[in-house]
Design an enzyme around this catalytic site. Structure first.
Site, PDB file in Angstrom:
ATOM      1  N   ARG A 101       0.883  -1.180   0.000  1.00 11.88           N
ATOM      2  CA  ARG A 101       0.000   0.000   0.000  1.00 11.88           C
ATOM      3  C   ARG A 101       0.908   1.214   0.000  1.00 11.88           C
ATOM      4  NH1 ARG A 101      -5.304   1.217   3.608  1.00 11.88           N
ATOM      5  NH2 ARG A 101      -6.078  -0.199   2.010  1.00 11.88           N
ATOM      6  N   HIS A 128      -7.536   0.642  -6.302  1.00 12.34           N
ATOM      7  CA  HIS A 128      -7.726  -0.242  -5.148  1.00 12.34           C
ATOM      8  C   HIS A 128      -8.412  -1.513  -5.674  1.00 12.34           C
ATOM      9  CE1 HIS A 128      -7.826  -1.517  -1.115  1.00 12.34           C
ATOM     10  NE2 HIS A 128      -8.676  -0.667  -0.576  1.00 12.34           N
ATOM     11  N   GLN A 131     -10.237  -4.117  -3.332  1.00 14.92           N
ATOM     12  CA  GLN A 131     -11.504  -3.598  -2.827  1.00 14.92           C
ATOM     13  C   GLN A 131     -12.614  -3.780  -3.869  1.00 14.92           C
ATOM     14  OE1 GLN A 131     -12.238  -1.818   0.302  1.00 14.92           O
ATOM     15  NE2 GLN A 131     -14.239  -2.400  -0.481  1.00 14.92           N
ATOM     16  N   ASP A 222     -17.489   6.914  -0.844  1.00 14.76           N
ATOM     17  CA  ASP A 222     -16.203   6.801  -0.144  1.00 14.76           C
ATOM     18  C   ASP A 222     -15.915   8.186   0.440  1.00 14.76           C
ATOM     19  OD1 ASP A 222     -13.637   6.063   0.710  1.00 14.76           O
ATOM     20  OD2 ASP A 222     -12.739   6.133  -1.292  1.00 14.76           O
ATOM     21  N   CYS A 262     -16.522   1.423   1.003  1.00 14.71           N
ATOM     22  CA  CYS A 262     -15.313   0.615   1.252  1.00 14.71           C
ATOM     23  C   CYS A 262     -14.881   0.675   2.710  1.00 14.71           C
ATOM     24  CB  CYS A 262     -14.189   1.084   0.342  1.00 14.71           C
ATOM     25  SG  CYS A 262     -13.814   2.833   0.537  1.00 14.71           S
ATOM     26  N   ARG A 290     -13.603  -8.834   1.732  1.00 15.57           N
ATOM     27  CA  ARG A 290     -12.187  -8.547   1.455  1.00 15.57           C
ATOM     28  C   ARG A 290     -11.364  -9.806   1.730  1.00 15.57           C
ATOM     29  NH1 ARG A 290     -10.237  -3.493   1.565  1.00 15.57           N
ATOM     30  NH2 ARG A 290      -8.545  -4.619   0.550  1.00 15.57           N
TER      31      ARG A 290
HETATM   32  N1   CP Z   1     -11.309  -0.375   2.628  1.00 17.95           N
HETATM   33  C1   CP Z   1     -10.024  -0.425   3.014  1.00 17.95           C
HETATM   34  O1   CP Z   1      -9.103  -0.643   2.202  1.00 17.95           O
HETATM   35  O2   CP Z   1      -9.847  -0.246   4.344  1.00 17.95           O
HETATM   36  P1   CP Z   1      -8.450  -0.069   5.092  1.00 17.95           P
HETATM   37  O3   CP Z   1      -7.901   1.260   4.659  1.00 17.95           O
HETATM   38  O4   CP Z   1      -8.777  -0.129   6.548  1.00 17.95           O
HETATM   39  O5   CP Z   1      -7.537  -1.185   4.662  1.00 17.95           O
HETATM   40  N1  NVA Z   2     -10.130   6.545  -1.111  1.00 15.57           N
HETATM   41  C1  NVA Z   2      -9.698   6.114   0.213  1.00 15.57           C
HETATM   42  C2  NVA Z   2      -9.927   4.669   0.370  1.00 15.57           C
HETATM   43  C3  NVA Z   2      -9.551   4.090   1.703  1.00 15.57           C
HETATM   44  C4  NVA Z   2      -9.794   2.619   1.779  1.00 15.57           C
HETATM   45  C5  NVA Z   2      -8.234   6.467   0.418  1.00 15.57           C
HETATM   46  O1  NVA Z   2      -7.430   6.275  -0.509  1.00 15.57           O
HETATM   47  O2  NVA Z   2      -7.884   6.944   1.496  1.00 15.57           O
END
Ligand code: CP
Ligand code: NVA
Length: 306
Positions: A101, A128, A131, A222, A262, A290
């Site tokens: 990430r 993502h 997700q 989101d 999400c 997930r």
């Molecule tokens: N939805 C999601 O990716 O959550 P986290 O940021 O907690 O991993």
């Molecule tokens: N769009 C959000 C998603 C988190 C799971 C971010 O990137 O912070």
């Protein structure tokens, strides 16, 4: 070359469908009988916070009989302490698959070019994909099908989650609409890539959220400011205020519409409590999926895809 999972643009409709079938099969298999990843290790490197992605990946690997090792991005310093190239070649000696990430999507791509193990995008600024696949799994379970009879409206920022969802919907023939203010529409580079990947699928953008959600079977939102955009929170709150998913907006969707997010959610900002906590909100089974999707993904990357 190992098979990577960086962006859904690299996945065929047949592979996407196979992964959801595999997730549904694994979901039903008793835990104790799964040994697909015995003796294998998943590396997890996170340069941004996470609950769902980190824990569901760790749990998925445990359920498959394997192990995982987690490293905070700052402890590794990819591209700072050493080059991405050196990091990729070294980590490939220790683990069998690596989920990362990070911020710039180009880091994920550079890792994949230099690693001899599968690299998984666990969220970048652009995409993502894990997700979005879990989201489609949730819709398939709730509605019973994935095809053009379903209209999914993403209300909010044309961010990483929205982009991967648009591609996932195109892979399954689900009709996708983005309801966003003009300034937060998909970037041009994404729109051109989408149109060349799916020339017969229009990428529908509707600035009026009420018009957008009419007839929707799925309403999704989101956060308005993603990780790394915290300094824009105030300006985004103003821009997105008309795009809040509240009971009045949700009532414009199909009578049986479901709500997805999400998570994490900023309660009473992009979505109100009455929608998030309603019977039509599937955010908890969505979060659970997930784990099930990622079990299927790890199983595929560690076996058939290599
Ligand atoms: N939805 C999601 O990716 O959550 P986290 O940021 O907690 O991993
Ligand atoms: N769009 C959000 C998603 C988190 C799971 C971010 O990137 O912070």
């Amino acid at each position: 070359m190992p098979r990577h999972f960086l962006d859904l643009f690299d996945v065929t409709p047949a592979e996407a469908s196979m992964l959801l079938d595999r997730a549904l099969t694994l979901k039903k298999v008793p835990r104790s009988s799964l040994r697909h990843a015995t003796g294998r290790t998943l590396g997890l490197i996170f340069e941004k916070p996470s609950l769902r992605t980190r824990v569901s990946f760790e749990a998925a690997m445990t359920r498959l009989g394997g192990a995982s090792t987690f490293l905070k991005g700052e402890d590794v310093g990819i591209g700072v302490r050493e080059s991405v190239h050196d990091f990729a070649r070294v980590i490939s000696q220790y683990v069998d698959v690596l989920a990362i990430r990070t911020f710039g999507h180009s880091i994920v791509e550079e890792l994949a070019r230099n690693a001899s193990i599968p690299i998984v995008n666990a969220l970048s600024d652009d995409a993502h994909p894990c997700q979005a696949m879990a989201d489609l799994l949730t819709i398939r379970e709730a509605v019973g099908t994935l095809d053009s009879s379903i209209k999914l409206v993403f209300v909010g920022d044309g961010n990483n989650v929205a982009r991967s969802l648009a591609v996932a919907c195109a892979l399954f023939g689900v009709r996708f609409v983005l309801a966003a203010p003009e300034a937060y529409n998909f970037p041009d580079a994404f729109r051109s890539r989408f149109q060349s990947a799916f020339p017969k699928t229009p990428l529908v953008i509707e600035h009026d959220p009420v018009k957008a959600v009419a007839g929707a079977q799925v309403v999704y939102t989101d956060v308005w400011a993603s990780m790394g955009q915290e300094c824009e929170t105030a300006i985004r709150r103003t821009a997105f205020a008309p795009y809040q998913v509240n009971a009045a907006l949700f009532a414009r969707a199909d009578r049986d519409a479901i709500f997805l997010h999400c998570l994490p959610a900023h309660r009473n900002e992009e979505v109100t409590d009455d929608v998030l906590d309603s019977d039509r909100s599937l955010v908890i089974p969505q979060a659970a999926n997930r784990l099930h999707f990622q079990m299927a993904l790890l199983d595929w990357l560690l076996t058939d895809a290599c």
